[in-house]
Design an enzyme around this catalytic site. Structure first.
Site, PDB file in Angstrom:
ATOM      1  N   SER A 141      74.118  78.562  26.790  1.00 21.34           N
ATOM      2  CA  SER A 141      75.443  78.955  27.293  1.00 21.34           C
ATOM      3  C   SER A 141      76.480  78.320  26.376  1.00 21.34           C
ATOM      4  O   SER A 141      76.190  77.307  25.711  1.00 21.34           O
ATOM      5  CB  SER A 141      75.619  78.404  28.717  1.00 21.34           C
ATOM      6  OG  SER A 141      76.968  78.485  29.120  1.00 21.34           O
ATOM      7  N   TYR A 154      75.019  71.797  35.140  1.00 18.28           N
ATOM      8  CA  TYR A 154      74.975  72.950  34.236  1.00 18.28           C
ATOM      9  C   TYR A 154      75.330  72.507  32.817  1.00 18.28           C
ATOM     10  O   TYR A 154      74.638  72.840  31.857  1.00 18.28           O
ATOM     11  CB  TYR A 154      75.925  74.044  34.727  1.00 18.28           C
ATOM     12  CG  TYR A 154      75.675  75.399  34.102  1.00 18.28           C
ATOM     13  CD1 TYR A 154      74.555  76.152  34.440  1.00 18.28           C
ATOM     14  CD2 TYR A 154      76.568  75.947  33.172  1.00 18.28           C
ATOM     15  CE1 TYR A 154      74.317  77.399  33.871  1.00 18.28           C
ATOM     16  CE2 TYR A 154      76.341  77.189  32.598  1.00 18.28           C
ATOM     17  CZ  TYR A 154      75.214  77.924  32.949  1.00 18.28           C
ATOM     18  OH  TYR A 154      74.992  79.161  32.378  1.00 18.28           O
TER      19      TYR A 154
END
Ligand SMILES: NC(=O)c1ccc[n+]([C@@H]2O[C@H](COP(=O)([O-])OP(=O)(O)OC[C@H]3O[C@@H](n4cnc5c(N)ncnc54)[C@H](O)[C@@H]3O)[C@@H](O)[C@H]2O)c1
Length: 273
Positions: A141, A154
């Site tokens: 990401s 995350y």
């Protein structure tokens, strides 16, 4: 690498980016195995692909955090289509908020976003090194290069995914192993929608969704898959469907303190204290 005729595994392939990747690889005449915790969803995507002329696909129910299930997935792929040419470690979860997030949630983030990649590489590398070829695509990401406002688990696990992909490439690149690392910002999938619809029950996910939707375009998964195909053809390590991520990453590297100050300002706009 030309995906045409290759044997491709896509984890997290029942939905979102993984589903779009599976369809896009199938359109290149790849034989595609779709693996997902959502086994019914994986089979449904496989049926969609198999319904097309020359479509070859298999859906496999698999928890990518469990070593034996990853081994079974690779075995099932070899039985159906032959050795894996390209493994897309794409399954991911956006969970948790801060250091107070319960251990089991941190473990889930590490399990799906990082350990699953390690398990896959563990089972694939012996065959790939013997054959002198193999391709590992990691879906990390932009949060793995920058950070994720709202979610420490995350941000941390996506950094680790980038680190693992780099390490694989550095270590095995001279022995025929190729690695790419996909680092998008916002993509129109259930992962993002969850953050937009938590009604205050998951403030971390809500903040994360607000950041990605306010700082860049939200791409369709099919557009991401298109960028991936072209990057794989060029065997590029870093795949950035949002090109501005490169600028942000360069700013971070060139003046870390200034970058952190800018991120604080962005955070206080998104999460007023
Ligand atoms: N959507 C975005 O804005 C965005 C941005 C950057 C990166 N990503 C990354 O893209 C990847 C795909 O996410 P998406 O946006 O398509 O989300 P999604 O929720 O649509 O798809 C994720 C898939 O992973 C599967 N999955 C979760 N845990 C699993 C497990 N233990 N074993 C097997 N499958 C499992 C889910 O069932 C789901 O089908 C993730 O790694 C995510 O972190 C997404």
């Amino acid at each position: 690498m030309d995906p045409g005729g290759k044997v491709v595994v896509v984890t997290g392939g029942a939905n979102g980016i993984g589903r779009a990747l599976a369809h896009r690889f199938a359109a290149e005449d790849a034989r595609v195995v779709i693996a997902d915790l959502d086994g019914a969803g994986a089979s449904a995507v496989a049926r969609e692909i198999a319904a097309a002329p020359r479509g070859h696909a298999l859906g496999v129910s698999c928890d990518v955090t469990v070593d034996a299930e990853v081994a079974r997935l690779i075995g099932a792929t070899e039985d159906a289509f032959g050795p894996v040419d390209l493994f897309c470690a794409n399954a991911g979860v956006a969970v948790g908020q801060d250091p107070g997030t319960p251990d089991e949630v941190w473990d889930l983030a590490f399990g799906v976003n990082v350990r699953a990649h390690v398990l896959a590489a563990r089972h694939l590398l012996p065959g790939w090194l013997e054959r002198g070829a193999g391709y590992f695509l990691s879906t990390a990401s932009a949060a793995g290069l920058l950070t994720q406002i709202g979610s420490a688990p995350y941000a941390v696990t996506k950094h680790a995914a980038v680190a693992f992909a780099e390490w694989l490439s550095v270590t095995y690149g001279d022995r025929g192993i190729r690695v790419s690392c996909l680092c998008p910002m916002g993509v129109n999938t259930s992962l993002l929608h969850h953050g937009q619809s938590t009604d205050g029950t998951d403030p971390g996910a809500a903040a994360a969704a607000a950041v990605v939707t306010q700082t860049g375009a939200v791409l369709e998964p099919e557009a991401v898959a298109e960028v991936v195909i072209s990057a794989l053809r060029d065997e590029r390590f870093l795949i950035l469907p949002h090109p501005e991520v490169l600028t942000f990453f360069q700013r971070k590297a060139s003046d870390y303190d200034r970058w952190i100050a800018g991120m604080r300002r962005l955070r206080s706009r998104i999460i007023p204290s």
